[in-house]
Design a protein around this motif. Sequence first.
Motif, PDB file in Angstrom:
ATOM      1  N   LEU A  35      20.261  -8.230  -6.735  1.00 26.30           N
ATOM      2  CA  LEU A  35      19.125  -7.225  -7.193  1.00 26.30           C
ATOM      3  C   LEU A  35      18.247  -6.946  -5.895  1.00 26.30           C
ATOM      4  CD1 LEU A  35      18.183  -8.363 -10.977  1.00 26.30           C
ATOM      5  CD2 LEU A  35      19.331  -6.175 -10.222  1.00 26.30           C
ATOM      6  N   ARG A  36      17.724  -7.913  -5.493  1.00 27.93           N
ATOM      7  CA  ARG A  36      16.663  -7.615  -4.183  1.00 27.93           C
ATOM      8  C   ARG A  36      17.432  -6.935  -3.015  1.00 27.93           C
ATOM      9  NH1 ARG A  36      15.380 -13.292  -5.423  1.00 27.93           N
ATOM     10  NH2 ARG A  36      16.591 -13.855  -3.653  1.00 27.93           N
ATOM     11  N   LEU A  37      18.829  -7.013  -2.929  1.00 25.82           N
ATOM     12  CA  LEU A  37      19.564  -6.314  -2.087  1.00 25.82           C
ATOM     13  C   LEU A  37      19.572  -4.859  -2.131  1.00 25.82           C
ATOM     14  CD1 LEU A  37      21.345  -5.831   0.583  1.00 25.82           C
ATOM     15  CD2 LEU A  37      23.204  -6.528  -0.960  1.00 25.82           C
ATOM     16  N   SER A  38      19.711  -4.414  -3.727  1.00 28.48           N
ATOM     17  CA  SER A  38      19.702  -3.155  -4.269  1.00 28.48           C
ATOM     18  C   SER A  38      18.170  -2.549  -4.157  1.00 28.48           C
ATOM     19  CB  SER A  38      20.178  -3.057  -5.628  1.00 28.48           C
ATOM     20  OG  SER A  38      21.562  -3.300  -5.541  1.00 28.48           O
ATOM     21  N   ALA A  39      17.231  -3.421  -4.517  1.00 29.53           N
ATOM     22  CA  ALA A  39      15.849  -2.716  -4.293  1.00 29.53           C
ATOM     23  C   ALA A  39      15.662  -2.553  -2.720  1.00 29.53           C
ATOM     24  CB  ALA A  39      14.992  -3.983  -4.621  1.00 29.53           C
ATOM     25  N   SER A  40      15.981  -3.238  -2.010  1.00 28.25           N
ATOM     26  CA  SER A  40      15.769  -2.941  -0.309  1.00 28.25           C
ATOM     27  C   SER A  40      16.463  -1.923   0.233  1.00 28.25           C
ATOM     28  CB  SER A  40      16.428  -4.355   0.457  1.00 28.25           C
ATOM     29  OG  SER A  40      17.651  -4.516   0.406  1.00 28.25           O
ATOM     30  N   ARG A  41      17.622  -1.450  -0.590  1.00 25.49           N
ATOM     31  CA  ARG A  41      18.177  -0.193  -0.417  1.00 25.49           C
ATOM     32  C   ARG A  41      17.422   0.981  -0.651  1.00 25.49           C
ATOM     33  NH1 ARG A  41      24.189  -2.839  -1.479  1.00 25.49           N
ATOM     34  NH2 ARG A  41      24.547  -3.707   0.674  1.00 25.49           N
ATOM     35  N   LEU A  42      16.349   0.907  -1.181  1.00 27.83           N
ATOM     36  CA  LEU A  42      15.391   1.931  -1.485  1.00 27.83           C
ATOM     37  C   LEU A  42      14.648   2.253  -0.410  1.00 27.83           C
ATOM     38  CD1 LEU A  42      13.923   1.047  -4.945  1.00 27.83           C
ATOM     39  CD2 LEU A  42      15.384   3.025  -4.496  1.00 27.83           C
ATOM     40  N   ARG A  43      14.538   1.430   0.589  1.00 26.12           N
ATOM     41  CA  ARG A  43      14.023   1.535   2.055  1.00 26.12           C
ATOM     42  C   ARG A  43      12.628   2.101   1.979  1.00 26.12           C
ATOM     43  NH1 ARG A  43      18.855   5.415   4.413  1.00 26.12           N
ATOM     44  NH2 ARG A  43      20.699   4.210   3.756  1.00 26.12           N
ATOM     45  N   LEU A  44      11.877   1.370   1.101  1.00 23.69           N
ATOM     46  CA  LEU A  44      10.348   1.334   0.932  1.00 23.69           C
ATOM     47  C   LEU A  44       9.715   1.065   2.152  1.00 23.69           C
ATOM     48  CD1 LEU A  44      10.400   0.333  -2.788  1.00 23.69           C
ATOM     49  CD2 LEU A  44      10.590   2.696  -1.951  1.00 23.69           C
ATOM     50  N   PRO A  45       8.519   1.912   2.731  1.00 23.33           N
ATOM     51  CA  PRO A  45       7.846   1.425   3.883  1.00 23.33           C
ATOM     52  C   PRO A  45       6.627   0.618   3.431  1.00 23.33           C
ATOM     53  CG  PRO A  45       7.769   3.921   3.485  1.00 23.33           C
ATOM     54  CD  PRO A  45       8.616   3.230   2.411  1.00 23.33           C
ATOM     55  N   ASN A  46       6.408  -0.091   4.501  1.00 25.36           N
ATOM     56  CA  ASN A  46       4.996  -0.667   4.512  1.00 25.36           C
ATOM     57  C   ASN A  46       4.737  -1.530   3.190  1.00 25.36           C
ATOM     58  OD1 ASN A  46       4.240   1.060   6.896  1.00 25.36           O
ATOM     59  ND2 ASN A  46       3.866   2.592   5.690  1.00 25.36           N
ATOM     60  N   ASP A  47       5.708  -2.140   2.986  1.00 26.82           N
ATOM     61  CA  ASP A  47       5.674  -3.184   1.856  1.00 26.82           C
ATOM     62  C   ASP A  47       5.166  -2.246   0.509  1.00 26.82           C
ATOM     63  OD1 ASP A  47       6.210  -5.553   3.253  1.00 26.82           O
ATOM     64  OD2 ASP A  47       4.225  -5.939   3.510  1.00 26.82           O
ATOM     65  N   GLY A  48       5.553  -1.105   0.542  1.00 23.60           N
ATOM     66  CA  GLY A  48       5.258  -0.132  -0.815  1.00 23.60           C
ATOM     67  C   GLY A  48       3.727   0.205  -0.589  1.00 23.60           C
ATOM     68  N   ALA A  49       3.044   0.011   0.104  1.00 20.25           N
ATOM     69  CA  ALA A  49       1.757   0.505   0.112  1.00 20.25           C
ATOM     70  C   ALA A  49       1.478   1.772  -0.178  1.00 20.25           C
ATOM     71  CB  ALA A  49       0.774   0.075   1.152  1.00 20.25           C
ATOM     72  N   GLY A  50       0.644   2.113  -1.156  1.00 27.66           N
ATOM     73  CA  GLY A  50       0.444   3.664  -1.572  1.00 27.66           C
ATOM     74  C   GLY A  50       1.771   4.106  -2.276  1.00 27.66           C
ATOM     75  N   LEU A  51       2.703   3.375  -2.540  1.00 26.40           N
ATOM     76  CA  LEU A  51       4.027   4.171  -3.605  1.00 26.40           C
ATOM     77  C   LEU A  51       3.906   3.844  -4.805  1.00 26.40           C
ATOM     78  CD1 LEU A  51       6.947   3.460  -0.783  1.00 26.40           C
ATOM     79  CD2 LEU A  51       5.209   5.377  -0.880  1.00 26.40           C
ATOM     80  N   ARG A  52       4.615   4.639  -5.772  1.00 25.30           N
ATOM     81  CA  ARG A  52       4.750   4.511  -7.014  1.00 25.30           C
ATOM     82  C   ARG A  52       6.324   4.308  -7.199  1.00 25.30           C
ATOM     83  NH1 ARG A  52       3.974   8.467 -11.828  1.00 25.30           N
ATOM     84  NH2 ARG A  52       3.204   7.059 -13.323  1.00 25.30           N
ATOM     85  N   ILE A  53       6.524   3.019  -7.923  1.00 25.71           N
ATOM     86  CA  ILE A  53       7.932   2.785  -8.012  1.00 25.71           C
ATOM     87  C   ILE A  53       8.495   2.635  -9.633  1.00 25.71           C
ATOM     88  CG2 ILE A  53       9.831   1.453  -7.332  1.00 25.71           C
ATOM     89  CD1 ILE A  53       8.167   2.771  -4.812  1.00 25.71           C
ATOM     90  N   LEU A  54       9.455   3.164  -9.856  1.00 29.42           N
ATOM     91  CA  LEU A  54       9.917   3.071 -11.307  1.00 29.42           C
ATOM     92  C   LEU A  54      11.255   2.101 -11.399  1.00 29.42           C
ATOM     93  CD1 LEU A  54       9.742   4.139 -14.461  1.00 29.42           C
ATOM     94  CD2 LEU A  54      11.528   5.642 -13.774  1.00 29.42           C
ATOM     95  N   ASP A  55      10.998   1.202 -12.447  1.00 30.25           N
ATOM     96  CA  ASP A  55      12.176   0.140 -12.590  1.00 30.25           C
ATOM     97  C   ASP A  55      12.432   0.636 -14.106  1.00 30.25           C
ATOM     98  OD1 ASP A  55      13.790  -2.223 -12.977  1.00 30.25           O
ATOM     99  OD2 ASP A  55      12.260  -3.374 -13.219  1.00 30.25           O
TER     100      ASP A  55
END
Length: 241
Positions: A35-55
């Motif tokens: 699951l972490r591998l799939s999440a990493s394949r979103l290629r979210l930059p900067n530890d997700g700072a300023g981003l809004r993510i949907l699970d």
Amino acid sequence: MSNGLPRAEVPAAFDVGARAYDRLVGANPGYHQQLRLSASRLRLPNDGAGLRILDAGCGTGASTAALLAVAPKAEIVAFDASGEMLAQARAKDFPPSVRFVHSSLEELESAGIDGSFDGCLAAYLIRNLAEPDDGLVALRNLLRPGGRLAVHEFSVADSRRARLVWDAVCWSVIIPAGRIATGDAALYRHLWQSVRHFDGARAFRARMIAAGFAQVEVGAMSGWQRGVAHTFTGVRAESGR
């Protein structure tokens, strides 16, 4: 062979299995790592700072934890149609940046969830929708242009070896363990059947493209799930249906 439970009955089946769910998936080697591998394949930059993510279809929060591991600074909105699965997720120690919402994908707007998200992880969700095409379009519309979707899903139709592995694992481990843990194997028989009838990787890639995703790629898993589980990633195109 049936393709599993009627899709309207799936959330209730997950309600029945919710308390034992983490224990059962925890016995699956590599479950959380993949699951972490799939999440990493979103290629979210900067530890997700300023981003809004949907699970999308967060279940007991395993996919939420995977997103948090790769994007600890993001705002994460997680939803699920099973109230009991969601209760298990809410009982865990997630930070205030994570919000859980009880809703199906089809009812997100009335639940107060709208776009635009920078990324979305949908783990084991699309296969359980009555209308997978409509579901993909709905997820696409929740993403900003250029936002990325990662679908973490079982898909065995393209490989005889994968189907044999899936059958063996289900009937020797998953279904018996589910029956012992919950007293009801309906959810686990549904899992076996629904995967057996789901798209092959090529067909699902085409389905994502038809739903308005570009740069669609298929990522492999390791271990016993090689050829069985995949990450399908795509980018919301500027225009689409």
